[in-house]
Write a protein that holds these residues in place. Structure first.
Motif, mmCIF file in Angstrom:
data_model
loop_
_atom_site.group_PDB
_atom_site.id
_atom_site.type_symbol
_atom_site.label_atom_id
_atom_site.label_comp_id
_atom_site.label_asym_id
_atom_site.label_seq_id
_atom_site.Cartn_x
_atom_site.Cartn_y
_atom_site.Cartn_z
ATOM 1 N N ARG A 159 0.830 -1.209 0.000
ATOM 2 C CA ARG A 159 0.000 0.000 0.000
ATOM 3 C C ARG A 159 0.871 1.269 0.000
ATOM 4 O O ARG A 159 0.566 2.248 -0.672
ATOM 5 N N VAL A 160 1.944 1.227 0.759
ATOM 6 C CA VAL A 160 2.850 2.392 0.804
ATOM 7 C C VAL A 160 3.452 2.631 -0.582
ATOM 8 O O VAL A 160 3.489 3.764 -1.084
ATOM 9 N N VAL A 161 3.923 1.543 -1.204
ATOM 10 C CA VAL A 161 4.570 1.662 -2.517
ATOM 11 C C VAL A 161 3.563 2.126 -3.575
ATOM 12 O O VAL A 161 3.889 2.929 -4.452
ATOM 13 N N GLU A 162 2.334 1.636 -3.470
ATOM 14 C CA GLU A 162 1.305 2.076 -4.419
ATOM 15 C C GLU A 162 1.116 3.591 -4.329
ATOM 16 O O GLU A 162 0.995 4.278 -5.342
ATOM 17 N N GLU A 163 1.099 4.076 -3.123
ATOM 18 C CA GLU A 163 0.892 5.514 -2.929
ATOM 19 C C GLU A 163 2.064 6.320 -3.500
ATOM 20 O O GLU A 163 1.871 7.334 -4.176
ATOM 21 N N VAL A 164 3.265 5.844 -3.237
ATOM 22 C CA VAL A 164 4.446 6.569 -3.718
ATOM 23 C C VAL A 164 4.548 6.510 -5.245
ATOM 24 O O VAL A 164 4.835 7.512 -5.897
ATOM 25 N N SER A 165 4.288 5.328 -5.786
ATOM 26 C CA SER A 165 4.466 5.150 -7.238
ATOM 27 C C SER A 165 3.279 5.671 -8.032
ATOM 28 O O SER A 165 3.419 5.993 -9.213
ATOM 29 N N GLY A 166 2.118 5.704 -7.377
ATOM 30 C CA GLY A 166 0.907 6.092 -8.101
ATOM 31 C C GLY A 166 0.362 4.971 -8.965
ATOM 32 O O GLY A 166 -0.476 5.203 -9.833
ATOM 33 N N HIS A 167 0.838 3.758 -8.713
ATOM 34 C CA HIS A 167 0.369 2.605 -9.488
ATOM 35 C C HIS A 167 -0.194 1.546 -8.552
ATOM 36 O O HIS A 167 0.410 1.225 -7.534
ATOM 37 N N GLU A 168 -1.319 0.981 -8.945
ATOM 38 C CA GLU A 168 -1.854 -0.152 -8.200
ATOM 39 C C GLU A 168 -0.954 -1.360 -8.449
ATOM 40 O O GLU A 168 -0.468 -1.547 -9.568
ATOM 41 N N ILE A 169 -0.720 -2.148 -7.423
ATOM 42 C CA ILE A 169 0.100 -3.363 -7.594
ATOM 43 C C ILE A 169 -0.836 -4.565 -7.503
ATOM 44 O O ILE A 169 -1.341 -4.891 -6.427
ATOM 45 N N THR A 170 -1.055 -5.219 -8.629
ATOM 46 C CA THR A 170 -1.936 -6.385 -8.636
ATOM 47 C C THR A 170 -1.138 -7.644 -8.288
ATOM 48 O O THR A 170 0.104 -7.639 -8.341
ATOM 49 N N ASP A 171 -1.868 -8.701 -7.990
ATOM 50 C CA ASP A 171 -1.185 -9.972 -7.729
ATOM 51 C C ASP A 171 -0.423 -10.431 -8.976
ATOM 52 O O ASP A 171 0.647 -11.040 -8.874
ATOM 53 N N GLU A 172 -0.993 -10.128 -10.136
ATOM 54 C CA GLU A 172 -0.324 -10.521 -11.378
ATOM 55 C C GLU A 172 0.999 -9.769 -11.533
ATOM 56 O O GLU A 172 2.011 -10.342 -11.970
#
Lengths: 391, 434
Positions: A159-172
């Motif tokens: 969740r932290v990385v998603e916020e910083v990167s601006g990208h959702e991280i999917t399981d895929e």
């Protein structure tokens, strides 16, 4: 998301093995971390993670560059005033890199690997506006609750990385990244097999540089590098010499100066070591089926190496060291510790007592990343090795 | 100690009774050692005394043992034994003094220290982990780590109800359950939930009282010295946590402090400057170290030491007796996390503390032995000075090793600090009059 494949290190391409390895050494020895700068100039974001282990797949899955913060051979002119005395060098030079803009980050994560390192995220956070976090890896992996806890901690990091990167991280995305890193782990294992089985084919400092690069270039690029150079190394025609086979223990966090590794490579065969052990922490492929974060957590706890900074009742470190020595078919061990490194210095006592009991020869030393003179140390190591060779 | 003794019996009682309890505690340990009884080795940040006392296990605090060797000026003998065994001069002196104690068969200035049957430790300090591994190798005994996640980012604490907090709490609760099972195996006793509730009740009294005592020191003049008197209080807070004796002691200490506050009774010095102390005291010259400040009329009204070395009891967290184990998990998580924050993320709380306690300056004492406490102090100081403009002093020495304690050098720095405070006060006064 699909990971960006930005090339950051081309200097080695289309060159002979000797020339390519020279370029690798040059890049690793440079305190400017040009590869990180190139990545940023191409519009990429960077997550700095301090030694020892970090689940880089999570950062990679967001399209960010995981950068291993491991200090550098620089004077800590600015960072010195942020620290007191009696501290190891890597803390100071790591902060120096960011205070002097040699390296720019978008996220920094440290781990409670030791009492000093845990302070780093707070220190970083007082000096920079981007998120500066602690990732709590379990120090009681023997608990039935540790896997679920670690999986949740990884999800928090996602969740932290998603916020910083601006990208959702999917399981895929995570599975794709795990695939890339599994390939990298396989190639690193192959490199260490060469060190163990045919150490005369690659100099110690070259092997070190190849591992070290993994922490500063995209992992796809590192895979390409290893996949190209490893076959060339195997075809090397360097002759075998009569040298003592040695395991180096103590490079899990602060790294010994490159020249120290070079000096050791001149005097013995370094058949195994714990340099950047976090890069090789997970010892088997991480499964792709099922929940990727859980798979990463299981791999951390169940299929992993050891170091002075992880506590696991199943891994008494002196027994793990003995296993490393035996697996590598080593004749002796060099027990080194970074100056002021409490975990390293404390473990040395257990190691020496165990090696005494087992009758394995060892050499005890300390190092600092800023060391510049090795003459005396070389003389001592040579004397130690010659005593073994001609005993 | 510093508390005036010429006033009624009530004044100074806490120090007297604390010292007596301390002697009684070590007498019990001595007795245990001589009888070959069981004991648990624990640490000040998250001792889990609540469970250990439910099993009637005598507790040994090696940190306190080591501290005592320094205060009693024999630490160097113990350090030498450990260094001869192979431990570096650059590692924690507490660890080495304890190794010295173990290698001397438990011989200690306060009595004989029993061998451990079990060690219980947290990750609040990583050295705890390495330290317990030493006993494991020496004695082959049980070694249980309670892994307690701390704050991930300054100001980012989560609380009950948040999914991240619940994940942490559940992890701690699972581990506490596993520790109870281990204690049952080690002692041969069944876990008694009623006794456990009784222990938690005593612990609640102590937490409530400790918070009250700390708050009361806002009084002017301050009621006790956070460095000297505070160390006595901390000894009881740790050694007697969850016991009736500990609860009574702290209730009586509240009574004493409330009496002093109501009657304007301060310490034996004329309080000129109110200070906050960060770090761990310099025990090899403990009395003299304190005098470097009190000679100038400086008194320590609060410290991060009272915060982290009480395992976060300063928060005043009280257990819910209807859900004892879940509540213990929450309390341990919140309190030990708070103790860690005292060392990593202290700036915001420190800013409040300086205001609430009307503080004139902050003293940062960085020590060689403890990187947990000391690593971030210089950086913390920079930001406190830049952000708030609070005068501060940064000094370095050690809590154990007299080889790195330079009294003359420290005195120079301390004197200059007070001269600065005096000058600042004169300027402020002149500005007011002008």
């Amino acid at each position: 998301m699909t990971t960006t494949v930005t090339r950051t290190f081309d200097e080695w391409r289309d060159k002979t093995l000797a020339e390519a390895l020279f370029e690798c050494r040059e890049m690793v020895e440079s305190p400017e971390f040009e590869t990180v700068r190139r990545w940023r100039e191409a519009g990429g974001k960077v997550a700095g993670h301090f030694q020892v282990y970090f689940p880089e797949e999570i950062v990679h899955a967001a399209g960010m560059l995981p950068f291993k913060v491991r200090g550098a051979p620089v004077e800590a002119n600015r960072a010195d005033s942020n620290f007191g005395s009696y501290l190891c060098s890597i803390l100071k030079t790591s902060l120096e890199l960011v205070l002097t803009d040699r390296v720019e980050l978008d996220l920094f994560v440290s781990h409670p690997i030791c009492d000093a390192a845990r302070n780093l995220s707070a220190i970083w956070g007082r000096n920079f506006d981007y998120p500066c976090q602690i990732l709590y890896l379990p120090q009681n992996p023997n608990s039935a609750g540790s896997l679920e806890y670690l999986r949740h901690e990884y999800d928090r990091m996602r969740r932290v990385v998603e916020e910083v990167s601006g990208h959702e991280i999917t399981d895929e995305d995570l599975r794709n990244s795990i695939t890339v890193f599994n390939e990298n782990r396989r190639l690193l294992r192959e490199l260490y097999d060469i060190k163990k089985d045919t150490p005369w084919l690659i100099a110690a400092e070259d092997a070190y540089a190849l591992v070290s690069l993994a922490g500063m270039i995209p992992r796809e690029e590192h895979n390409e590098l290893l996949a190209t150079l490893l076959p060339m190394i195997r075809e090397n025609t360097t002759k075998r010499e009569d040298r003592i086979r040695v395991v180096f223990e103590g490079g899990f966090c602060e790294q010994p100066p490159f020249d120290l590794v070079r000096m050791l490579g001149r005097t013995c065969y370094l058949v195994d070591d714990d340099f950047h052990i976090g890069m090789r922490w997970i010892t088997e492929d991480v499964p792709l089926d099922g929940d990727p974060l859980e798979n990463l957590a299981v791999s951390y706890v169940e299929h992993s190496s050891y170091s002075s900074v992880q506590h696991d009742l199943r891994k008494p470190k002196e027994k793990m060291l003995m296993r490393r020595i035996r697996r590598a078919g080593a004749d002796a061990a060099i027990l080194a510790s970074a100056k002021m490194c409490e975990p390293g210095l404390e473990e040395q006592v257990a190691y020496t007592h165990a090696l005494d009991t087992e009758g394995v020869a060892y050499f005890v030393s300390e190092f600092e990343e800023s060391m510049t003179s090795f003459d005396q140390l070389e003389l001592q190591v040579e004397t130690f090795l010659e005593n073994l060779l001609f005993a | 100690m510093t508390t005036r003794d010429s006033t009624p019996e009530l004044v100074g009682r806490g120090n007297r009774e604390g010292a007596a309890l301390f002697r009684a505690w070590f007498a019990e340990l001595d007795e245990t050692a001589r009888n070959g009884g069981q004991s648990a080795y624990v640490f000040v940040m998250g001792s889990i005394n609540e469970i250990l006392k439910t099993f009637d296990l005598p507790v040994v605090f090696p940190e306190i043992n080591s501290l005592q060797t320094a205060v009693r000026r024999v630490a160097h003998e113990y350090l030498e034994v450990a260094e001869d065994y192979g431990y570096s001069p650059d590692i924690c002196g507490y660890v080495k003094a304890d190794v010295g104690t173990q290698l001397r068969g438990g011989e200690h200035p306060m009595g004989r220290i029993p061998k451990p049957t079990l060690s219980v430790l947290t990750n609040a300090c990583n050295t705890y982990i390495k330290w317990a591994e030493i006993w494991e190798r020496m004695y082959g005994m049980h070694n249980f780590t309670i892994d307690i996640p701390g704050t991930r980012q300054a100001g980012g604490q989560t609380w009950s109800g948040d999914s991240d907090f619940e994940a942490d709490r559940k992890y701690v609760e699972v581990q506490l359950g596993e520790l109870i099972t281990l204690c049952e195996e080690v002692t041969g006793k069944k876990f008694d939930i009623d006794k456990f509730r009784e222990v938690l009740t005593y612990a609640n009294t102590m937490s409530r009282s400790w918070k009250r005592i700390l708050d009361l020191n806002r009084a002017k003049p301050s009621l006790f010295n956070a460095l000297t008197d505070g160390t006595i209080f901390l000894g009881v807070a740790n050694g007697f946590r969850g016991t009736e004796a500990g609860a009574r002691y702290f209730e009586r200490l509240v009574e004493e402090m409330e009496y002093k506050a109501a009657n304007g009774i301060g310490q034996s010095i004329e309080e000129q400057y109110r200070l906050v102390f960060l770090g761990v005291p310099c025990y090899p010259i403990f009395r003299r170290f304190n005098e470097l400040f009190t000679d100038w009329g400086g008194s320590f009204v609060n410290s991060t030491y009272l915060w982290f070395a009480s395992g976060g009891t300063n928060r005043g967290f009280e257990y819910d007796l209807a859900h004892p184990l879940a509540s213990l998990a929450e309390g341990v998580l919140v309190s030990v996390r708070d103790a860690m924050d005292a060392m990593f993320h202290q700036n915001e709380a420190l800013a409040h503390m300086t205001e609430d306690f009307d503080v004139d300056g902050i003293v940062y004492h960085s020590i060689k032995s403890c990187r947990t406490v000391s690593t971030g102090l210089a950086d913390s100081r920079r930001h406190m000075t830049e952000d708030l403009g609070i005068p501060s002093l940064f000094i370095e020495s050690d809590m154990m090793d007299r080889r790195v304690v330079s009294e003359a050098q420290m005195k120079n720095r301390v004197d200059a600090f007070f001269e600065g405070l005096a000058s600042r006060r004169r300027q402020a006064l002149a500005g007011t009059e002008g």
